[in-house]
Design an enzyme around this catalytic site. Structure first.
Site, PDB file in Angstrom:
ATOM      1  N   ARG A  60      -7.264  22.823 -50.098  1.00 21.98           N
ATOM      2  CA  ARG A  60      -6.112  22.016 -50.277  1.00 21.98           C
ATOM      3  C   ARG A  60      -6.261  20.799 -49.243  1.00 21.98           C
ATOM      4  NH1 ARG A  60      -1.864  24.670 -52.830  1.00 21.98           N
ATOM      5  NH2 ARG A  60      -3.894  25.518 -53.221  1.00 21.98           N
ATOM      6  N   THR A  61      -6.154  20.933 -48.156  1.00 24.29           N
ATOM      7  CA  THR A  61      -6.341  19.995 -47.049  1.00 24.29           C
ATOM      8  C   THR A  61      -7.557  18.776 -47.453  1.00 24.29           C
ATOM      9  OG1 THR A  61      -5.359  21.232 -45.332  1.00 24.29           O
ATOM     10  CG2 THR A  61      -6.233  19.444 -44.611  1.00 24.29           C
TER      11      THR A  61
ATOM     12  N   HIS B 144      -1.831  20.787 -36.607  1.00 26.44           N
ATOM     13  CA  HIS B 144      -2.130  20.388 -37.930  1.00 26.44           C
ATOM     14  C   HIS B 144      -1.297  19.207 -38.339  1.00 26.44           C
ATOM     15  CE1 HIS B 144      -3.695  20.154 -41.918  1.00 26.44           C
ATOM     16  NE2 HIS B 144      -3.186  21.271 -42.332  1.00 26.44           N
TER      17      HIS B 144
ATOM     18  N   LYS C 212     -28.164  26.381 -36.621  1.00 23.99           N
ATOM     19  CA  LYS C 212     -28.987  26.177 -35.402  1.00 23.99           C
ATOM     20  C   LYS C 212     -28.497  26.262 -34.298  1.00 23.99           C
ATOM     21  CE  LYS C 212     -31.755  23.973 -39.362  1.00 23.99           C
ATOM     22  NZ  LYS C 212     -32.451  22.689 -39.791  1.00 23.99           N
TER      23      LYS C 212
ATOM     24  N   ARG D 213     -11.766  19.775 -39.297  1.00 24.12           N
ATOM     25  CA  ARG D 213     -11.129  21.103 -39.426  1.00 24.12           C
ATOM     26  C   ARG D 213     -11.956  21.944 -38.824  1.00 24.12           C
ATOM     27  NH1 ARG D 213      -6.534  23.245 -42.449  1.00 24.12           N
ATOM     28  NH2 ARG D 213      -6.604  25.530 -42.428  1.00 24.12           N
TER      29      ARG D 213
END
Lengths: 304, 304, 304
Positions: free
Chosen positions: A53-54, A131, A82, A103
């Protein structure tokens, strides 16, 4: 507004917040006027955990400003596997993009990452941390529907683990809202959050039953109570059932109550509420686009 | 053409189909004329199951019209995993996009989803249900190569489970084609499909061997016989081998036979056919772009 | 430069290389002048194995030229899983895109694929084979920082398995560099590569310790020594530790030494080097954008 990076809603003054919301309102009123505003801009998308959604909302915001994205894709397919450090990853991607959205599951990661880059970075959620764009779109939705003047808001559900809720509560203190927190005892606000809110001068009351306060509310913000928080299914059902709403529940509410939810919902809000004027949660999700357009525009303009 | 959503090829009249195909032909003749036609349009891509080819084709179509996409990404990374309903997902994504493309494993899901949104929605395959844009690109390819007048077409392979085949058969009835179905007995058309075709007045004949009918065909549409349909490998090999074609098989065909396949193929069509004038399956795949451009253009224009 | 496809750095003459690097330098000096150069161009991205960095870099390059991408996505979600051949996949995707970028785990796959398509194809790595755009961005970084005249370069780390290193060594031979290879004995250049370099007239010397040669170097190109190459952890640690550098190591170097690394790094280069003027590895990664812009531009122009 003059910030290089947007890490936390707490860094924003009331004036900053109003500036973003005002700009978002202008954009929402005439989105076509912004369709070519950042035509050659690339937004680097660094999603170290999934958040459809974000991610879709930021992507839409950038493209509605005329720009485009460069997406790292999933961590499984990235250099992170890695053993690359976050600091190295952001320094590489900075070379591809004009701004970054990050995020990451680790609290504090956005702040740390921002110290390694010269382009604006927006925190799109850092674990149990912040957020800020969710908070901004919540505030925008509240302001558009109920206004900030003499606002009485109830926040209900999982208040213990909900990052969304803690951020929103701090921001609401900033606009002098009367805040009511409704939850089972086991999911009340953490002591630290309650303490901070008191320090900031918030007007806060706590309830275990929605009926105690529902008639006074201008806004009811519902969040999900997660099954995983309870030792067994029966206990979950007993508790969660008390914090679900339907049209019958809402008969005791003001006619112009605004019902919000950060989504996704499971069964906290019955589907019969969707067709009422109370239901504002889809509008709330859609508001993410003008709010993120406003924020990106302000950041990019300030950075030039 | 005046439809809000494209759910099934069956909803399209012959006039609708001709309108889409005519428009696709115009676009194919001068794609540059359409390069900025929907410059600020975002197409929401909701693929609840993987389908690279269809997704790339829709993506290309939208971008060739000057627009862009907003992609939900894989279900594994989406809110669906948190228990969100399809109705909620499409109502959220509707706020990001000007039109939606939905691929979902559940039959009937596209119809249901379309009832919750105001923007145009195109079904890109709903389980064993419909896949109307595949049918349209098949029809376009047939019309461009063989025409609809007095058309004789053979459809060969797995006729029992092939969604593509059932949709195409209904549409071919609409254009009065002479239809021949060629398959092993165990993979013949389902009774229900055969019944529907007869009700619609289709002219249908069934065969177990291609040689019975090959010399009469204007078009041969080959589909894959899947290993999983057979109890053991040897039985599969015995059957599948009879429905594979190569240049030797095609010696008995008309010189201007058009060989089609929805792709991906495995070994139904030998690679030596690729270099002949019969081979039309790559062109068929490429035709998905102008056909989807035409459909999106007509839907977006009608929706404005 | 006149090539249909870019499969290997070896196919490029010194004049070709200089043409790409000159054009990249022009682009880097004024990227805005190229922002609409290929406005209606779509680049097909076929990544049969993950490679975030290369993919982001090509994506950025195409978008900075005003174009866009059409991405196949991961192999897990593609027709490849249904048994489709690479030749079929590229022939389908050719219908969506104006040029293709292919990454595939199988050596020789890019050459093979290029024989089936008419649009330009760029090899973005084919297993143990070639990765020509990595070589070009390495050369660009070397030329910008140290120049090709009388260049002395040390290449250190895993010289046995490193595709990057072998490609670069061939190209450096082309510009008459003095090449020093520094590695543990077990990870020295393969005999075949050493033989080829001698045949090509390369000036090559091999070392087991960096200190033997460090003071003479204009460029030090560090690569990662992978844990998996060693039978046990302790042996790995003993060896790898000797090929790590930090600011102390670099005290013996020339003041204007250029330190490069293809990234991601793990601990081959200590973080205290990042803030020195030696550190050129992030710049090197960023150089991928103008170099790929230059290459795509030249290919697309030549193809028209």
């Amino acid at each position: 507004m003059r910030h290089d990076h947007i890490i936390s809603a707490k860094q924003l003054s009331r004036a900053d917040i109003e500036a973003v919301l005002d700009h978002a309102a202008d954009i929402a009123a005439d989105p076509a006027a912004y369709a070519d505003r950042h035509a050659d801009t690339l937004l680097g998308m660094l999603f170290f955990e999934p958040s459809t959604r974000t991610k879709m909302s930021f992507t839409t915001a950038m493209k509605r400003l005329g720009g485009d994205i460069v997406d790292m894709g999933s961590v499984e397919s990235s250099s992170v596997k890695k053993g690359e450090s976050l600091a190295d990853t952001v320094r590489v991607v900075e070379g591809y993009a004009d701004a970054l959205v990050l995020r990451h599951p680790m609290e504090g990661s956005a702040k740390m990452a921002s110290e390694f880059v010269d382009v604006p970075l927006v925190n799109a959620g850092d674990g149990a941390g912040q957020h800020p764009t969710q908070t901004l779109l919540d505030l925008y939705t509240i302001r558009e529907n109920a206004g900030f003047d003499d606002l009485t808001i109830g926040i209900m559900g999982d208040l213990k683990y909900g990052r969304t809720v803690h951020s929103l509560a701090h921001a609401l203190t900033n606009v002098d809202a009367h805040q009511h927190f409704i939850s089972p005892e086991s999911l009340q606000l953490p002591r630290s959050v309650r303490y901070d809110l008191h320090q900031e001068g918030a007007e806060v009351r706590e309830h275990t039953a929605l009926e105690e306060i529902l008639p006074e509310l201008d806004v009811l913000y519902v969040t999900r109570i997660q099954r995983e928080r309870f030792p067994d299914e029966s206990e979950y059902r007993a508790v969660a059932g008390q914090y679900q709403i339907d049209t019958e529940t809402l008969e005791a509410a003001k006619d112009d109550l605004t019902v919000m939810h950060p989504l996704p919902r499971v069964d906290e809000i019955a589907h019969d509420v969707d067709d009422t004027d109370y239901a504002t949660y889809f509008e709330q999700a859609h508001n993410g686009v003008p709010v993120r357009m406003a924020l990106l525009d302000l950041l990019l303009e300030a950075h030039q």
